[in-house]
Write an enzyme that holds these catalytic residues in place. Structure first.
Site, PDB file in Angstrom:
ATOM      1  N   GLU A 256       0.885  -1.177   0.000  1.00  0.00           N
ATOM      2  CA  GLU A 256       0.000   0.000   0.000  1.00  0.00           C
ATOM      3  C   GLU A 256       0.914   1.216   0.000  1.00  0.00           C
ATOM      4  OE1 GLU A 256      -3.193   0.003  -0.228  1.00  0.00           O
ATOM      5  OE2 GLU A 256      -3.789  -2.019   0.318  1.00  0.00           O
ATOM      6  N   CYS A 290      -2.338   9.587   2.271  1.00  0.00           N
ATOM      7  CA  CYS A 290      -1.977   8.858   1.045  1.00  0.00           C
ATOM      8  C   CYS A 290      -3.042   9.056  -0.023  1.00  0.00           C
ATOM      9  CB  CYS A 290      -1.758   7.384   1.340  1.00  0.00           C
ATOM     10  SG  CYS A 290      -3.161   6.590   2.125  1.00  0.00           S
TER      11      CYS A 290
HETATM   12  P1  NAD Z   1       8.249   5.060   4.710  1.00  0.00           P
HETATM   13  O1  NAD Z   1       8.275   4.264   3.460  1.00  0.00           O
HETATM   14  O2  NAD Z   1       9.359   5.997   4.983  1.00  0.00           O
HETATM   15  O3  NAD Z   1       8.181   4.085   5.987  1.00  0.00           O
HETATM   16  C1  NAD Z   1       7.137   3.166   6.174  1.00  0.00           C
HETATM   17  C2  NAD Z   1       7.591   2.093   7.137  1.00  0.00           C
HETATM   18  O4  NAD Z   1       8.622   1.314   6.540  1.00  0.00           O
HETATM   19  C3  NAD Z   1       8.155   2.600   8.460  1.00  0.00           C
HETATM   20  O5  NAD Z   1       7.664   1.799   9.505  1.00  0.00           O
HETATM   21  C4  NAD Z   1       9.662   2.404   8.280  1.00  0.00           C
HETATM   22  O6  NAD Z   1      10.350   2.221   9.485  1.00  0.00           O
HETATM   23  C5  NAD Z   1       9.681   1.138   7.455  1.00  0.00           C
HETATM   24  N1  NAD Z   1      10.913   0.928   6.681  1.00  0.00           N
HETATM   25  C6  NAD Z   1      11.811   1.855   6.235  1.00  0.00           C
HETATM   26  N2  NAD Z   1      12.787   1.259   5.523  1.00  0.00           N
HETATM   27  C7  NAD Z   1      12.519  -0.069   5.507  1.00  0.00           C
HETATM   28  C8  NAD Z   1      13.142  -1.201   4.925  1.00  0.00           C
HETATM   29  N3  NAD Z   1      14.264  -1.093   4.198  1.00  0.00           N
HETATM   30  N4  NAD Z   1      12.566  -2.421   5.089  1.00  0.00           N
HETATM   31  C9  NAD Z   1      11.419  -2.547   5.790  1.00  0.00           C
HETATM   32  N5  NAD Z   1      10.777  -1.511   6.378  1.00  0.00           N
HETATM   33  C10 NAD Z   1      11.308  -0.289   6.238  1.00  0.00           C
HETATM   34  O7  NAD Z   1       6.839   5.787   4.696  1.00  0.00           O
HETATM   35  P2  NAD Z   1       6.281   6.854   5.734  1.00  0.00           P
HETATM   36  O8  NAD Z   1       7.016   8.130   5.548  1.00  0.00           O
HETATM   37  O9  NAD Z   1       6.211   6.247   7.093  1.00  0.00           O
HETATM   38  O10 NAD Z   1       4.766   7.006   5.226  1.00  0.00           O
HETATM   39  C11 NAD Z   1       4.401   7.918   4.233  1.00  0.00           C
HETATM   40  C12 NAD Z   1       4.151   7.187   2.938  1.00  0.00           C
HETATM   41  O11 NAD Z   1       3.190   6.173   3.143  1.00  0.00           O
HETATM   42  C13 NAD Z   1       3.561   8.084   1.875  1.00  0.00           C
HETATM   43  O12 NAD Z   1       4.147   7.787   0.624  1.00  0.00           O
HETATM   44  C14 NAD Z   1       2.093   7.701   1.878  1.00  0.00           C
HETATM   45  O13 NAD Z   1       1.418   7.979   0.678  1.00  0.00           O
HETATM   46  C15 NAD Z   1       2.176   6.251   2.161  1.00  0.00           C
HETATM   47  N6  NAD Z   1       0.919   5.725   2.681  1.00  0.00           N
HETATM   48  C16 NAD Z   1       0.191   4.870   1.909  1.00  0.00           C
HETATM   49  C17 NAD Z   1      -1.017   4.386   2.380  1.00  0.00           C
HETATM   50  C18 NAD Z   1      -1.845   3.425   1.559  1.00  0.00           C
HETATM   51  O14 NAD Z   1      -2.747   2.824   2.111  1.00  0.00           O
HETATM   52  N7  NAD Z   1      -1.584   3.252   0.275  1.00  0.00           N
HETATM   53  C19 NAD Z   1      -1.479   4.768   3.646  1.00  0.00           C
HETATM   54  C20 NAD Z   1      -0.718   5.640   4.396  1.00  0.00           C
HETATM   55  C21 NAD Z   1       0.487   6.110   3.905  1.00  0.00           C
END
Ligand code: NAD
Length: 517
Positions: A256, A290
């Site tokens: 997602e 998002c």
């Molecule tokens: P992010 O990708 O920076 O981090 C998301 C999660 O991934 C965090 O818990 C982080 O610690 C973890 N993470 C980071 N590197 C990783 C790795 N190498 N392996 C595994 N896990 C890892 O995203 P964010 O800044 O927390 O969230 C914002 C983003 O999320 C935006 O792009 C937003 O659009 C998206 N989002 C999407 C939805 C949806 O349902 N499609 C919902 C909410 C947010």
């Protein structure tokens, strides 16, 4: 209070779900409005994550054995617990994520509704059923059921720290899986609270819901820990890394990811309603949604009125951390630079920027951003192409709805979107042709609040679905069973079949299917 003392407070509250003895390193999550520490958490390393997944694996068999009714009862207890403590959790979300308390209540309410739906619909969606065996296996009974995967790993973002992960957690649990949740490092206290609430509300299956805390390395360790599926919500860039890590063990993934959602305002739209929805869709939660509206394509017939309505509304918005604020600070300080870059790039390429009246100089904490409308930015600019994730909205004049649709669809992302048209047929047609997983007609974001509807995107917005029947099936494997009811005198799948059997079958196929041209 020392960091370790505070960590004790947090671990006490989570009743053992965050095991501080698994590692000596810690990190703090802070209030984005004040910088105050909200909680201190263990930095779980690969070994701690592996142990947690094994603990969840032990619990998963007992959890699955409870059956649909046993699990529904416990999920009901969980939602009751969340509903009774709604204000307490909303206060924590407000402090750790920064959004207004009222918005946190809305977010948690949506999540509770999803827990109810998942628990209430799992049996009907996933339970064993007989299916028609068909002509060639008419002497057999055929059964289909959806079995749990064991342990599901859930990695979450910070922008909707309750609603977003709950779309995976509740549906995976209802389907009979144990879950291990890695909340965002920016909202670890909310993640620990959700797990602690589970332990309190469902003491006889407490280990079915575990939490691990840390940065990306902890998330990567969860990808490698032998989970049956990894449900990731976050940015597209991290989603690619998650998928690559999961590929090492062929662990299936649900992604997602981000979005660049568009709204189309057609000639016959209720322009005032469209403007109201666009401002909410773009600016609520400081634009850190998002499925937030980031781009509007308004037809030339309505453009001037739409821009006037939007800019008038935007002028009155005021970011802040008090009870009257329209939205809070940027949760991640680094996002401020991304938003500024998009605005500067747009202005530099000929767009006109209209700011809200809120004065950034009034705020001591520069993580508050003034709402900004970007008029007629080129389609090639970062503000139109990249996820901005701030309180901004581009509005572009188009000839007609067809041009609007073409521009809306010319994005690598495809998460949600909205269409405003008074014509039901026109609105539905545009919604169907919008290249996205979800579209609201004459409103914004509504699909997220309908538990029966699947949630997810296309293209760079990811794949797989949470919510609804698809969201339940996402956390299962389909199991097919046939049972021979009666043996036929001639068995086609036996070396003992007579030579004439194949000719007889060919004649039957000719009679049944051969007449179709
Ligand atoms: P992010 O990708 O920076 O981090 C998301 C999660 O991934 C965090 O818990 C982080 O610690 C973890 N993470 C980071 N590197 C990783 C790795 N190498 N392996 C595994 N896990 C890892 O995203 P964010 O800044 O927390 O969230 C914002 C983003 O999320 C935006 O792009 C937003 O659009 C998206 N989002 C999407 C939805 C949806 O349902 N499609 C919902 C909410 C947010």
């Amino acid at each position: 209070m020392s960091l370790v003392d505070q960590m004790d407070t947090v671990t006490d509250a989570s009743a053992g779900t965050v095991d501080r003895h698994a590692t000596t390193d810690t990190f703090a999550s802070t209030n984005p409005a004040s910088g105050a520490v909200v909680g201190v958490f263990p930095l779980h390393d690969a070994e701690a994550v592996r142990q947690t997944v094994e603990r969840a694996r032990g619990a998963s068999e007992r959890w699955a054995a409870l059956g649909f009714d046993g699990r529904a009862k416990r999920l009901a207890a969980y939602r009751g617990y969340l509903a009774r403590r709604l204000n307490e959790l909303a206060d924590l979300v407000h402090r750790e994520n920064g959004k207004p308390h009222a918005d946190a209540i809305l977010e948690i309410s949506l999540a509770i509704d999803h827990v109810a739906w998942a628990g209430g619909h799992a049996r009907k969606t996933l339970g064993p059923r007989k299916v028609h065996a068909g002509m060639l296996a008419a002497n057999h009974a055929a059964y289909l059921e959806y079995q749990p995967l064991g342990v599901v790993g859930v990695i979450g973002p910070w922008n909707y720290p309750v609603f977003t992960p709950m779309g995976s957690l509740a549906y995976a649990l209802a389907a009979g899986n144990a879950v291990v949740f890695k909340p965002s490092e920016h909202t670890a206290a909310v993640g620990a609270w959700l797990a602690a609430a589970w332990r309190a509300a469902v003491p006889d299956a407490a280990d079915a819901f575990q939490v691990v805390t840390g940065y990306g390395e902890t998330g990567a360790a969860l990808c490698r820990a032998g989970v049956g599926k990894l449900a990731f919500t976050g940015s597209a860039a991290t989603g690619k890394k998650v998928m690559a890590t999961c590929a090492e063990n062929l662990t299936p993934v649900l992604l997602e990811l981000g979005g660049k959602d568009a709204m189309i305002v057609d000639d016959d739209a209720d322009v005032a309603a469209a403007a109201d929805a666009a401002v909410w869709g773009a600016m609520s939660n400081g634009g850190q949604t998002c499925i937030g509206i980031e781009r509007v394509y308004a037809t030339s017939a309505v453009y001037d009125q739409f821009v006037a309505e939007v800019t008038e509304q935007v002028r009155t918005l005021r970011p802040g951390s008090d009870g009257e604020a329209s939205y809070g600070p940027m949760t991640m300080a680094s996002q401020v630079d991304v938003v500024q870059r998009h605005l500067e790039d747009a202005a530099g390429s000929g767009a006109r920027l209209v700011h809200g009246d809120a004065d950034p100089g009034l705020f001591r904490n520069q993580n508050y951003l003034v709402p900004t409308v970007v008029l007629d930015a080129p389609e090639t600019s970062a503000a139109v192409r990249e996820e901005t994730f701030g309180p901004t909205l581009t509005i572009t004049k188009v000839r007609d709805a067809e041009e609007a649709l073409e521009k809306a669809n010319a994005s690598a992302y495809g998460l949600g979107g909205a269409v405003f048209s008074r014509s039901k047929a026109r609105g539905m047609d545009l919604a169907r042709r919008m290249r996205s997983g979800m579209t609201s007609v004459n409103s914004v974001l509504t699909f997220a609040s309908v538990p029966a509807l699947p949630f997810g995107g296309v293209g760079d917005s990811g794949f797989g679905r949470i919510h609804g029947e698809d969201g339940l099936k996402e956390f299962t494997r389909a199991k097919a069973i046939t049972r021979q009811r009666v043996a036929l005198p001639v068995n086609l799948m036996s070396f003992g079949r007579p030579p004439s059997a194949a000719d007889a079958l060919a004649r039957v196929m000719g009679m049944v299917h051969g007449r179709h041209r």
